[in-house]
Design a protein around this motif. Structure first.
Motif, short mmCIF file in Angstrom:
data_model
loop_
_atom_site.label_atom_id
_atom_site.label_comp_id
_atom_site.label_asym_id
_atom_site.label_seq_id
_atom_site.Cartn_x
_atom_site.Cartn_y
_atom_site.Cartn_z
N ASP A 293 -5.31 11.28 8.78
CA ASP A 293 -6.39 11.85 7.97
C ASP A 293 -5.97 12.09 6.53
O ASP A 293 -6.80 12.04 5.62
N GLU A 294 -4.69 12.35 6.30
CA GLU A 294 -4.25 12.68 4.95
C GLU A 294 -3.96 11.44 4.10
O GLU A 294 -3.69 11.57 2.90
N LEU A 295 -4.01 10.27 4.70
CA LEU A 295 -3.73 9.05 3.95
C LEU A 295 -4.99 8.50 3.32
O LEU A 295 -6.10 8.76 3.79
N PRO A 296 -4.85 7.69 2.27
CA PRO A 296 -6.01 7.01 1.69
C PRO A 296 -6.65 6.09 2.73
O PRO A 296 -5.96 5.55 3.61
N PRO A 297 -7.94 5.89 2.67
CA PRO A 297 -8.61 5.06 3.70
C PRO A 297 -8.03 3.65 3.80
O PRO A 297 -7.87 3.13 4.90
N ALA A 298 -7.74 3.02 2.65
CA ALA A 298 -7.21 1.66 2.71
C ALA A 298 -5.85 1.63 3.40
O ALA A 298 -5.58 0.75 4.25
N LEU A 299 -4.97 2.57 3.07
CA LEU A 299 -3.65 2.62 3.70
C LEU A 299 -3.77 2.96 5.19
O LEU A 299 -3.07 2.37 6.02
N ALA B 243 0.82 -1.20 0.00
CA ALA B 243 0.00 0.00 0.00
C ALA B 243 0.86 1.27 0.00
O ALA B 243 0.53 2.26 -0.65
N ASP C 135 2.13 1.88 -3.49
CA ASP C 135 1.08 2.45 -4.34
C ASP C 135 0.85 3.93 -4.01
O ASP C 135 0.55 4.73 -4.91
N TRP C 136 0.98 4.29 -2.73
CA TRP C 136 0.79 5.68 -2.33
C TRP C 136 1.93 6.55 -2.84
O TRP C 136 1.73 7.69 -3.24
#
Length: 566
Positions: A165-171, A146, A149-150
């Motif tokens: 909060d600034e990360l994608p929900p999955a990560l 993950a 991918d980020w």
């Protein structure tokens, strides 16, 4: 009016090696009007003294900074050297995990690399072997995928000032699951890009991520732990990991390994010795391939007499008497043992009684029929005397036949020797006397120990094919030579007489090795053998001529061939 007094304060370098002092500050002093020249001179001297002290303090601060930077530089150089020590992926990852942990002052540092389309945890600090099926390993691999991918570093801390909060929900969900299970207070995951990616001509392509460093802190007392240190470590290990991953490909890895070995050999031996060694190796290979010698298949064997017979139990019963013991000489027809069958004796007595009863009834009918005063009358409940007599005669004939068969079976209870020879069965008296036996059971073995002799070899299934192939191409029976157990200086010869068409499988030992094939070998009658039945021997069957390398190394070759084929 006030008077302005200025002082220049050099705070960087006032040594003689410097071209000119560098000015970092100007001190201004305002005095009240009417100050005397002496007062102004005193304040000026004070300001010069303060400027000198400040300059010295600033120089010492810069010296400490330079020393820290020099220490960090030396540590970075040492780390790069340790990372570049091996071009193999696993040792390199192990060095990055363990030496890098001290550099970033983390409690645990993990190296997760991309292998093909999957991510694999290569090393973790303080762990010699990574368990691939562990839950923490699977979580770290998923977190690395993950993070790759980020494309940016992931930083987590349980402090209120940092969140996800600034990360994608999955990560963010993967990070939360991992820290919940591992109880980490701080976590930093940094992608490691392939060396040279930023300098590629096509800058529109995203950088290739080859690994992810995951640093974890389980306590809050480490002030030096920071994401910046992990980023610096990622830059330091980037060339080593790129080289190790590139070299880990199969053709490159094999070529590099052999190139290193060749270089070590060449350095150690020198050119002259190396050429000599290569010539010797080529000569050895040519000798193994071109020189042909006899190829023989060896197998264990047992010596037997050609004239040998087994004595079987003719019925179910007990052994009543044993006439001979092991090693006794017997002649054909001699009684070896006597069996006792209680059921047979009862049948003999029963048939004899029925015969006697039938004969008495026939005699009574004959007397009655000769008495002229008695008339031949037929009653409703009895047969005529003539019919009854005819029926009894048939029954008597049947009983006499049964008596004859029972007599033959009774005679068969006496076991006789089929040939002249020697009793080979060991401890016959204790083994058979009063023991119950079954019909068809081998009780005794009689053998003519005067000869001729033969060998019964048990050839493994892995070698029987070579013997059959040699037998098909040979114009005569395959020759063989053998050596009896205990005779180290005498070798005898013979030839293969027959090969069993199937291997006998012992149902009591299904878990054992594959059954062997039985090969019978006739021994040359000219050989004067001091033999005894049952002696063990080692036989070698000649299967033609093969290359020296095949004769010596055929087992290794067959093993390698089976690996390649199957």
């Amino acid at each position: 009016r006030s008077e302005l007094v200025l002082a220049l304060v050099p705070v960087v370098d006032s040594s003689p090696a410097a071209d000119s002092p560098e000015v970092h500050a100007i001190v201004e002093l305002f005095l009240s009007p009417g100050s005397s020249p002496a007062v102004q001179r005193g304040w000026r001297e004070l300001l010069e003294t303060v400027a000198m002290v400040a300059s010295d303090f600033h120089l010492r601060g810069q010296l400490r900074t330079l020393r820290d930077e020099r220490g960090l530089y030396d540590q970075s150089i040492e780390l790069i050297q340790r990372f570049q020590r091996s071009n193999q992926l696993q040792p390199t990852a192990y060095e990055v995990a363990n030496e890098g942990r001290r550099f970033v002052t983390a409690d645990r540092l993990s190296v997760v690399a991309k292998r093909g389309s999957e991510w694999k945890l290569l090393a973790a600090s303080g762990v010699e072997r990574v368990e691939s099926r562990a839950d923490v390993t699977k979580r770290l691999q998923a977190l690395a995928a993950a993070t790759s991918d980020w494309g940016e570093p992931v930083e987590y801390s349980d402090a209120a000032s940092k969140n996800l909060d600034e990360l994608p929900p999955a990560l963010a969900r993967l990070v939360e699951q991992h820290v919940d299970e591992s109880q980490a207070r701080e976590l930093v995951a940094v992608p490691v890009y392939a060396a040279g990616t930023p300098e590629d001509g096509d800058r529109t392509k995203p950088p290739r991520t080859i690994a992810v460093l995951v640093a974890e802190q389980f306590t809050t007392d480490a002030d030096e732990f920071s994401a910046q240190r992990v980023l610096e470590l990622a830059k330091l290990c980037e060339p080593a990991l790129t080289q190790a991953i590139d070299f880990d490909r199969f053709p490159m890895r094999a070529s590099l390994r052999w190139a290193n070995r060749w270089d070590r050999i060449q350095t150690k031996l020198g050119l002259t010795k190396l050429i000599t060694a290569l010539a010797g190796v080529l000569l050895l290979v040519a000798t193994l391939a071109l020189v042909r010698i006899d190829y023989e298949v060896s197998a264990p064997a047992t010596l037997q007499s050609t004239i040998q017979r087994d004595v079987f139990a003719t019925t179910d019963g007990n052994v009543a008497d044993i006439k001979f013991k092991h090693g006794d000489q017997v002649s054909a027809g001699d009684v070896l043992a006597v069996l006792h069958d209680p059921e047979l004796l009862l049948n003999v007595q029963r048939v004899a009684g029925e015969i006697a009863t039938t004969r008495k009834r026939l005699e009574a009918i004959a007397v009655t029929r000769t008495d002229r005063q008695v008339r031949e009358e037929t009653s409703t409940d009895k047969l005529p005397l003539a019919a009854e007599a005819e029926q009894l005669e048939k029954r008597l004939a049947s009983l006499l036949t049964q008596q004859q068969i029972l007599a033959q079976r009774r005679d068969a209870l006496t076991l006789k020797s089929p040939i002249d020879g020697t009793v080979l069965t060991l401890d016959v008296q204790n083994l058979l006397r009063t023991r119950p036996v079954q019909r068809g059971q081998v009780l005794l073995t009689v053998s003519d120990t005067s000869g001729p002799w033969r060998l019964v070899a048990e050839v493994p299934q892995a070698r029987i094919g070579q013997i059959l192939q040699a037998q098909e191409t040979a114009s005569r029976q395959l020759p063989a030579r053998f050596r009896l157990a205990g005779e180290t200086d005498q070798t005898y010869v013979g030839e293969v007489a027959s090969i069993s068409t199937n291997a006998v499988l012992d149902t009591d030992g299904l878990d054992q090795e594959s059954p062997a094939f039985e090969v019978r070998i006739d021994i040359d009658e000219k050989e004067d053998i001091l033999a005894r039945p049952g002696m063990s021997a080692e036989v070698r069957i000649l299967c033609g001529r093969r290359s020296l390398g095949y004769v010596w190394l055929h087992d290794i070759w067959e093993t390698i061939y089976s690996w390649l084929i199957f």
